[in-house]
Design a protein around this motif. Sequence first.
Motif, PDB file in Angstrom:
ATOM      1  N   GLY A  65       7.203   7.285 -10.774  1.00 53.41           N
ATOM      2  CA  GLY A  65       5.862   7.166 -10.211  1.00 53.41           C
ATOM      3  C   GLY A  65       5.025   6.025 -10.766  1.00 53.41           C
ATOM      4  O   GLY A  65       4.552   5.161  -9.999  1.00 53.41           O
ATOM      5  N   PRO A  66       4.812   5.947 -12.094  1.00 49.84           N
ATOM      6  CA  PRO A  66       3.964   4.874 -12.645  1.00 49.84           C
ATOM      7  C   PRO A  66       4.487   3.479 -12.325  1.00 49.84           C
ATOM      8  O   PRO A  66       3.710   2.576 -12.002  1.00 49.84           O
ATOM      9  N   TYR A  67       5.816   3.309 -12.412  1.00 51.21           N
ATOM     10  CA  TYR A  67       6.400   1.986 -12.171  1.00 51.21           C
ATOM     11  C   TYR A  67       6.222   1.565 -10.710  1.00 51.21           C
ATOM     12  O   TYR A  67       5.895   0.405 -10.421  1.00 51.21           O
ATOM     13  N   LEU A  68       6.422   2.513  -9.791  1.00 47.70           N
ATOM     14  CA  LEU A  68       6.277   2.196  -8.372  1.00 47.70           C
ATOM     15  C   LEU A  68       4.826   1.897  -8.027  1.00 47.70           C
ATOM     16  O   LEU A  68       4.534   0.969  -7.264  1.00 47.70           O
ATOM     17  N   CYS A  69       3.911   2.660  -8.600  1.00 50.24           N
ATOM     18  CA  CYS A  69       2.483   2.459  -8.342  1.00 50.24           C
ATOM     19  C   CYS A  69       2.034   1.089  -8.850  1.00 50.24           C
ATOM     20  O   CYS A  69       1.356   0.337  -8.136  1.00 50.24           O
ATOM     21  N   ILE A  70       2.402   0.753 -10.076  1.00 42.69           N
ATOM     22  CA  ILE A  70       2.012  -0.532 -10.659  1.00 42.69           C
ATOM     23  C   ILE A  70       2.644  -1.691  -9.893  1.00 42.69           C
ATOM     24  O   ILE A  70       2.000  -2.717  -9.642  1.00 42.69           O
ATOM     25  N   ALA A  71       3.907  -1.526  -9.493  1.00 42.19           N
ATOM     26  CA  ALA A  71       4.570  -2.574  -8.710  1.00 42.19           C
ATOM     27  C   ALA A  71       3.856  -2.785  -7.375  1.00 42.19           C
ATOM     28  O   ALA A  71       3.691  -3.927  -6.915  1.00 42.19           O
ATOM     29  N   MET A  97       0.831  -1.212   0.000  1.00 43.45           N
ATOM     30  CA  MET A  97       0.000   0.000   0.000  1.00 43.45           C
ATOM     31  C   MET A  97       0.860   1.254   0.000  1.00 43.45           C
ATOM     32  O   MET A  97       0.546   2.240  -0.682  1.00 43.45           O
ATOM     33  N   LEU A  98       1.945   1.232   0.761  1.00 44.48           N
ATOM     34  CA  LEU A  98       2.851   2.380   0.782  1.00 44.48           C
ATOM     35  C   LEU A  98       3.431   2.633  -0.601  1.00 44.48           C
ATOM     36  O   LEU A  98       3.467   3.787  -1.067  1.00 44.48           O
ATOM     37  N   ALA A  99       3.866   1.574  -1.269  1.00 46.09           N
ATOM     38  CA  ALA A  99       4.430   1.733  -2.615  1.00 46.09           C
ATOM     39  C   ALA A  99       3.389   2.247  -3.587  1.00 46.09           C
ATOM     40  O   ALA A  99       3.675   3.112  -4.436  1.00 46.09           O
ATOM     41  N   THR A 100       2.163   1.744  -3.476  1.00 41.90           N
ATOM     42  CA  THR A 100       1.094   2.178  -4.387  1.00 41.90           C
ATOM     43  C   THR A 100       0.785   3.652  -4.210  1.00 41.90           C
ATOM     44  O   THR A 100       0.714   4.411  -5.189  1.00 41.90           O
ATOM     45  N   LEU A 101       0.593   4.084  -2.969  1.00 43.18           N
ATOM     46  CA  LEU A 101       0.236   5.481  -2.712  1.00 43.18           C
ATOM     47  C   LEU A 101       1.395   6.424  -3.024  1.00 43.18           C
ATOM     48  O   LEU A 101       1.197   7.507  -3.595  1.00 43.18           O
ATOM     49  N   LEU A 102       2.604   6.035  -2.650  1.00 44.52           N
ATOM     50  CA  LEU A 102       3.759   6.871  -2.951  1.00 44.52           C
ATOM     51  C   LEU A 102       3.952   6.975  -4.461  1.00 44.52           C
ATOM     52  O   LEU A 102       4.220   8.068  -4.995  1.00 44.52           O
ATOM     53  N   GLY A 103       3.800   5.842  -5.151  1.00 41.85           N
ATOM     54  CA  GLY A 103       3.927   5.868  -6.604  1.00 41.85           C
ATOM     55  C   GLY A 103       2.866   6.733  -7.251  1.00 41.85           C
ATOM     56  O   GLY A 103       3.145   7.474  -8.204  1.00 41.85           O
ATOM     57  N   ALA A 154       1.353   9.330  -5.884  1.00 37.80           N
ATOM     58  CA  ALA A 154       1.691  10.730  -5.613  1.00 37.80           C
ATOM     59  C   ALA A 154       2.800  11.220  -6.543  1.00 37.80           C
ATOM     60  O   ALA A 154       2.751  12.345  -7.061  1.00 37.80           O
ATOM     61  N   LEU A 155       3.809  10.381  -6.760  1.00 42.62           N
ATOM     62  CA  LEU A 155       4.890  10.764  -7.674  1.00 42.62           C
ATOM     63  C   LEU A 155       4.394  10.829  -9.111  1.00 42.62           C
ATOM     64  O   LEU A 155       4.838  11.676  -9.894  1.00 42.62           O
ATOM     65  N   TRP A 156       3.464   9.954  -9.456  1.00 41.45           N
ATOM     66  CA  TRP A 156       2.909   9.900 -10.821  1.00 41.45           C
ATOM     67  C   TRP A 156       2.202  11.206 -11.174  1.00 41.45           C
ATOM     68  O   TRP A 156       2.446  11.794 -12.234  1.00 41.45           O
ATOM     69  N   VAL A 157       1.307  11.677 -10.274  1.00 41.46           N
ATOM     70  CA  VAL A 157       0.545  12.890 -10.570  1.00 41.46           C
ATOM     71  C   VAL A 157       1.434  14.128 -10.554  1.00 41.46           C
ATOM     72  O   VAL A 157       1.041  15.180 -11.066  1.00 41.46           O
ATOM     73  N   ASN A 158       2.628  13.998  -9.962  1.00 37.36           N
ATOM     74  CA  ASN A 158       3.561  15.117  -9.963  1.00 37.36           C
ATOM     75  C   ASN A 158       4.659  14.949 -11.014  1.00 37.36           C
ATOM     76  O   ASN A 158       5.715  15.594 -10.941  1.00 37.36           O
TER      77      ASN A 158
END
Length: 291
Positions: free
Chosen positions: A48-54, A31-37, A39-43
């Motif tokens: 960001g996209p890779y961390l969120c998808i992972a 969950m931490l990786a998804t939310l952090l990813g 947040a980085l994605w929208v900025n």
Amino acid sequence: MTTGQMARAAEAPYYYVPPHSIYPIRGSLSMLATLLGAALWVNDFTVGPYLCIAGIISMLVTLYGWFGDAIGESEGGLNSKRIDVSYRWSMTWFIFSEVMFFSAFFGALWYTREVSTPWLSTLDSQTLLWPGFAGTWPNLGPAGTIAPFKTVSPFWLPTINTALLLSSAAAVTVAHHALRAANRSRTIFWLGLGILLGFAFVACQAYEYHEAYTELNLRFTSGAFGALFFMLTGFHGFHVIIGATVLSVIWWRVVRGDFTATHHFGFEGAAWYWHFVDVVWLGLYVFVYWM
């Protein structure tokens, strides 16, 4: 589960305590990786996209293993009546937390429409803040800062979606009664129909979003109305996807013969969640599309 296993589970005087598990910490990190990813994605950070998808993939793998262990414990006769009560209370509080989640967004919709918008249109507010602000709902914001847009009419797509979701809930209810009557073939048919109707709802909502963006110019940036519209309908659609996916797993377990007429809380818990999703949609249908 064999008859002997069910008898041992019903008569077990103990409260089964599962062994230590890695899944809670793995789920938290996912969950931490998804939310952090996200947040980085929208900025606009590249990672960001890779961390969120992972994070999402890791969470799916975690849930697969975690629920697999829980199913194995149930099928192995380890769950006594106390465990059954624990599961029921856990599901009840989970749904209550979801009620509070959606209540926050419905509350924001009510406050924006009934309190802040009329207040901003008063003479004092117009003098001090935004001259000429019209207290109508929806509006284009102060000084026309928002691009013109149209709202989504309740006819016909939202009404069709309402019929789809209510029909799906009815099919799941019929399937539940069939399971309690030990009619597995009837359970499989009606539960499968309910799942198909649920995914049809998701497809119709995706088409509605496309139409809102391309034909109505209604976007997430369309002021308070656009933000609340997409937050409410988007989160609800996400819950429909989760619910339909869970029901699909339950359908496979029914096919596999995991449930009996007296031992099927997995089915009941999924049905509770599905009916909660239906009730939320009825609120959306009235307060978002009609009012």
